[in-house]
Design an enzyme around this catalytic site. Structure first.
Site, PDB file in Angstrom:
ATOM      1  N   SER A  43       0.836  -1.209   0.000  1.00 58.59           N
ATOM      2  CA  SER A  43       0.000   0.000   0.000  1.00 58.59           C
ATOM      3  C   SER A  43       0.866   1.252   0.000  1.00 58.59           C
ATOM      4  O   SER A  43       0.352   2.363  -0.057  1.00 58.59           O
ATOM      5  CB  SER A  43      -0.955   0.006   1.196  1.00 58.59           C
ATOM      6  OG  SER A  43      -0.245  -0.132   2.408  1.00 58.59           O
ATOM      7  N   ASN A 130      -2.582  -2.710  13.038  1.00 54.48           N
ATOM      8  CA  ASN A 130      -4.036  -2.619  12.943  1.00 54.48           C
ATOM      9  C   ASN A 130      -4.594  -1.390  13.649  1.00 54.48           C
ATOM     10  O   ASN A 130      -5.462  -0.700  13.115  1.00 54.48           O
ATOM     11  CB  ASN A 130      -4.682  -3.897  13.499  1.00 54.48           C
ATOM     12  CG  ASN A 130      -4.230  -5.126  12.716  1.00 54.48           C
ATOM     13  OD1 ASN A 130      -3.626  -4.993  11.658  1.00 54.48           O
ATOM     14  ND2 ASN A 130      -4.518  -6.307  13.241  1.00 54.48           N
ATOM     15  N   THR A 175     -40.949  23.460 -11.594  1.00 54.69           N
ATOM     16  CA  THR A 175     -41.146  22.084 -11.130  1.00 54.69           C
ATOM     17  C   THR A 175     -41.257  21.257 -12.405  1.00 54.69           C
ATOM     18  O   THR A 175     -41.793  21.751 -13.410  1.00 54.69           O
ATOM     19  CB  THR A 175     -42.423  21.906 -10.272  1.00 54.69           C
ATOM     20  OG1 THR A 175     -43.560  22.155 -11.091  1.00 54.69           O
ATOM     21  CG2 THR A 175     -42.447  22.853  -9.076  1.00 54.69           C
ATOM     22  N   HIS A 176     -40.740  20.075 -12.386  1.00 56.90           N
ATOM     23  CA  HIS A 176     -40.705  19.216 -13.595  1.00 56.90           C
ATOM     24  C   HIS A 176     -39.983  19.916 -14.744  1.00 56.90           C
ATOM     25  O   HIS A 176     -40.262  19.639 -15.908  1.00 56.90           O
ATOM     26  CB  HIS A 176     -42.109  18.817 -14.044  1.00 56.90           C
ATOM     27  CG  HIS A 176     -42.971  18.299 -12.941  1.00 56.90           C
ATOM     28  ND1 HIS A 176     -43.084  16.965 -12.639  1.00 56.90           N
ATOM     29  CD2 HIS A 176     -43.740  18.968 -12.032  1.00 56.90           C
ATOM     30  CE1 HIS A 176     -43.912  16.817 -11.597  1.00 56.90           C
ATOM     31  NE2 HIS A 176     -44.300  18.024 -11.211  1.00 56.90           N
ATOM     32  N   SER A 297     -14.443  24.357 -27.990  1.00 60.58           N
ATOM     33  CA  SER A 297     -14.553  23.119 -28.758  1.00 60.58           C
ATOM     34  C   SER A 297     -13.402  23.050 -29.748  1.00 60.58           C
ATOM     35  O   SER A 297     -12.960  24.069 -30.274  1.00 60.58           O
ATOM     36  CB  SER A 297     -15.892  23.102 -29.498  1.00 60.58           C
ATOM     37  OG  SER A 297     -15.834  22.248 -30.622  1.00 60.58           O
ATOM     38  N   LYS A 303     -18.203  27.685 -29.768  1.00 56.75           N
ATOM     39  CA  LYS A 303     -18.577  27.074 -28.489  1.00 56.75           C
ATOM     40  C   LYS A 303     -17.839  27.637 -27.282  1.00 56.75           C
ATOM     41  O   LYS A 303     -16.651  27.920 -27.340  1.00 56.75           O
ATOM     42  CB  LYS A 303     -18.325  25.567 -28.525  1.00 56.75           C
ATOM     43  CG  LYS A 303     -19.242  24.778 -29.427  1.00 56.75           C
ATOM     44  CD  LYS A 303     -20.716  24.878 -29.038  1.00 56.75           C
ATOM     45  CE  LYS A 303     -21.021  24.190 -27.734  1.00 56.75           C
ATOM     46  NZ  LYS A 303     -20.910  22.731 -27.839  1.00 56.75           N
ATOM     47  N   ASN A 305     -18.084  26.203 -23.391  1.00 59.32           N
ATOM     48  CA  ASN A 305     -18.762  25.166 -22.615  1.00 59.32           C
ATOM     49  C   ASN A 305     -18.537  25.316 -21.104  1.00 59.32           C
ATOM     50  O   ASN A 305     -17.436  25.665 -20.684  1.00 59.32           O
ATOM     51  CB  ASN A 305     -18.261  23.787 -23.066  1.00 59.32           C
ATOM     52  CG  ASN A 305     -18.513  23.547 -24.540  1.00 59.32           C
ATOM     53  OD1 ASN A 305     -19.550  23.970 -25.077  1.00 59.32           O
ATOM     54  ND2 ASN A 305     -17.574  22.917 -25.213  1.00 59.32           N
ATOM     55  N   GLU A 310     -19.892  21.013 -15.436  1.00 56.69           N
ATOM     56  CA  GLU A 310     -20.136  19.651 -15.941  1.00 56.69           C
ATOM     57  C   GLU A 310     -19.275  18.624 -15.208  1.00 56.69           C
ATOM     58  O   GLU A 310     -19.723  17.528 -14.877  1.00 56.69           O
ATOM     59  CB  GLU A 310     -19.840  19.579 -17.439  1.00 56.69           C
ATOM     60  CG  GLU A 310     -20.861  20.295 -18.286  1.00 56.69           C
ATOM     61  CD  GLU A 310     -20.427  20.329 -19.746  1.00 56.69           C
ATOM     62  OE1 GLU A 310     -21.032  19.625 -20.549  1.00 56.69           O
ATOM     63  OE2 GLU A 310     -19.472  21.067 -20.064  1.00 56.69           O
ATOM     64  N   TYR A 337      -9.643  -7.158  12.120  1.00 55.11           N
ATOM     65  CA  TYR A 337      -8.934  -6.601  10.975  1.00 55.11           C
ATOM     66  C   TYR A 337      -8.806  -7.641   9.870  1.00 55.11           C
ATOM     67  O   TYR A 337      -8.516  -8.811  10.118  1.00 55.11           O
ATOM     68  CB  TYR A 337      -7.528  -6.099  11.382  1.00 55.11           C
ATOM     69  CG  TYR A 337      -6.770  -5.546  10.175  1.00 55.11           C
ATOM     70  CD1 TYR A 337      -6.934  -4.236   9.781  1.00 55.11           C
ATOM     71  CD2 TYR A 337      -5.952  -6.372   9.406  1.00 55.11           C
ATOM     72  CE1 TYR A 337      -6.285  -3.740   8.648  1.00 55.11           C
ATOM     73  CE2 TYR A 337      -5.305  -5.898   8.275  1.00 55.11           C
ATOM     74  CZ  TYR A 337      -5.472  -4.573   7.902  1.00 55.11           C
ATOM     75  OH  TYR A 337      -4.846  -4.089   6.785  1.00 55.11           O
ATOM     76  N   GLN A 342      -7.341  -2.422   3.639  1.00 54.52           N
ATOM     77  CA  GLN A 342      -6.347  -1.580   2.964  1.00 54.52           C
ATOM     78  C   GLN A 342      -6.967  -0.840   1.773  1.00 54.52           C
ATOM     79  O   GLN A 342      -6.494   0.206   1.375  1.00 54.52           O
ATOM     80  CB  GLN A 342      -5.179  -2.467   2.514  1.00 54.52           C
ATOM     81  CG  GLN A 342      -4.072  -1.744   1.810  1.00 54.52           C
ATOM     82  CD  GLN A 342      -2.835  -2.624   1.696  1.00 54.52           C
ATOM     83  OE1 GLN A 342      -2.199  -2.948   2.693  1.00 54.52           O
ATOM     84  NE2 GLN A 342      -2.493  -3.023   0.495  1.00 54.52           N
TER      85      GLN A 342
END
Ligand code: ARG
Length: 483
Positions: A43, A130, A175-176, A297, A303, A305, A310, A337, A342
């Protein structure tokens, strides 16, 4: 480096004839670890970042061992000095590892033993990896959650500043995703501020549950040494002790607390991001996001964006994934443990990096958004946003609400047929549908009046919103951590 005694040299030599000479646990092994297994089980590539926390925990542990007479004062001091040197090397980027180092705990111990000899081997007295790893992760998350909370506070402040500056604009509430009733922009933004206040509470609750000391549980059952767990807890600023040693080494609720609070926070971010994405489209055209927070773009020259928004929305899925990953990781684990644990680290590291980055970017983007109040207002003039007001008006004339609703529904249908908005219909037209309409209806078919009438607690009436903005200033301030 301390010189070895003759007897130590002898035993070191005897040990070095074993194939697992490099492994601290190699005593019972007669064959070397397969290199692929070494890479698979290591690890160190990701828990290396826990090093300062591992050292902080070891320092507190060593100080306690010395206080309790389990180590001599000299050994304690030697260990302390060695650990601090290792930390400095790490800070300077001069500490290196290979998969054979396994994890951050073994790396530090190995370096320490190399530096100070046998005294280094005494650091692990009354301790196991541990309880050590549980401690490291708690120390790490304590810092992370507090830092996230501060970053979230900055976002809240910036969002509130926006609501105070531009919040007087009126836009359709949806709404919706259909135009519903007019609202103040400040009211809309305050909705997110309320969500973030709850997120802060969730984070601080997660923080409180993190802040319990697992160390002293050793492998699973406690230790035979006369340790002082309270002293270590105090030294490290923990509020108390994990009460049960078996729970302490195997519980990862605190990781899940962070991931679930973080997932809910990201869900809120994602909703805000979605609003900003919609609002910046030509179809809405309610806002313009600063160029610095958008990209273009590769093919379409026109464009611009809203990528930050996003990606915040997209990264939300990734954080949920980590929550699901750790929940799934935990569900079948027998006490106590298991090495599976891990796998919690990369999940929680990546989740927190992602959440914090998203928080900081949203905070910086908010002041760089231009709100187009004219466009918002224009959008409230089409779509029969005042139909509910009209139904409410009819109830003031004695109609029951259900009848009023039907009457206005018919009226809207007729208005659509005629291609007209409600405000543009003559009173005679209204009266044809129902005689209860009177000349005072014009006082209801009006945007400002509509807002002002929504004066119920929590409503969008300007007076209410002003008070809510004020109350929010105070709410945001209430997020302090002990350290
Ligand atoms: N690298 C391990 C982890 O992250 C540390 C604990 C290892 N303990 C053990 N008994 N193998 O969980």
């Amino acid at each position: 480096m301390i010189a070895m005694k003759k007897s130590e040299k002898k035993s070191a030599k005897r040990l070095s004839t074993k194939p697992q000479e490099a492994k601290a646990w190699g005593g019972r092994f007669s064959q070397k670890t397969d290199p692929e297994v070494e890479a698979f089980t290591a690890s160190i590539p990701f828990d290396f970042r826990l090093l300062p926390y591992d050292i902080a925990g070891s320092l507190a542990h060593a100080r306690m061992l010395a206080r309790q007479g389990i180590l001599t004062k000299t050994e304690g001091r030697l260990i302390e000095k060695g650990l601090k040197e290792i930390r400095t090397k790490w800070e300077q980027g001069k500490l290196h590892y290979t998969p054979a180092d396994e994890d951050v705990h073994m790396l530090v111990e190995k370096r320490l033993r190399k530096k100070i000899g046998t005294a280094g081997g005494k650091l692990h007295t009354a301790r196991s990896r541990n309880d050590q790893v549980a401690l490291d992760l708690r120390l790490f998350l304590r810092d992370q959650v507090r830092a996230l909370s501060r970053e979230l506070k900055t976002l809240q402040e910036n969002l509130l500043a926006t609501a105070q500056k531009d919040g007087g604009a009126v836009l359709p509430g949806y709404t919706h995703l259909q135009r519903a009733q007019p609202v103040l922009l400040a009211h809309h933004l305050l909705a997110y501020l309320e969500m973030f206040c709850r997120d802060q509470v969730r984070l601080s609750e997660a923080w409180r549950r993190i802040n319990r000391l697992p160390l002293g549980s050793a492998a699973l059952a406690g230790t035979t040494f006369p340790i002082d767990r309270r002293g270590v807890a105090e030294d490290l600023g923990f509020d108390g002790l994990a009460a049960n040693s078996m729970d302490a080494v195997s519980d990862r609720d605190f990781v899940l607390d962070c991931l679930s609070a973080g997932s809910i926070l990201m869900m809120h971010f994602s909703r805000l991001a979605e609003d900003l994405i919609l609002w910046s489209s030509s179809e809405f055209d309610f806002i313009a996001i600063d160029d610095a927070f958008c990209t273009g773009s590769s093919i379409m020259p026109q464009k611009k964006n809203p990528d930050v928004a996003e990606l915040v929305r997209g990264k939300t899925g990734r954080v949920y994934g980590h929550l699901m990953g750790v929940l799934t990781l935990m569900k079948g684990l027998p006490m106590t443990y298991n090495r599976d644990l891990q796998e919690d680290k990369e999940a929680v590291f990546d989740a927190l990096d992602t959440i914090r980055q998203s928080t900081r970017l949203l905070a910086r983007m908010m002041p760089r958004i231009r709100f187009k109040a004219d466009r918002m207002k224009e959008a409230t003039t089409a779509g029969y946003l005042l139909a509910t007001d009209l139904a409410d008006y009819l109830t003031t004339k004695g109609l029951d609400f259900r009848t009023a609703h039907r009457v206005v529904g018919e009226l809207v249908a007729r208005a659509i047929e005629n291609g007209k908005e409600l405000e543009a219909l003559p009173l005679s037209f209204l009266r044809e549908i129902h005689p209860s309409f009177g000349p005072d209806v014009s006082r209801w078919l009006n945007l400002e009046a509509s807002l002002a009438r929504r004066n119920s607690p929590g409503g969008t009436a300007p007076g209410r919103v002003r008070k809510a903005l004020h109350a929010m200033e105070k709410k945001i301030c209430r997020t302090d951590y002990p350290f």
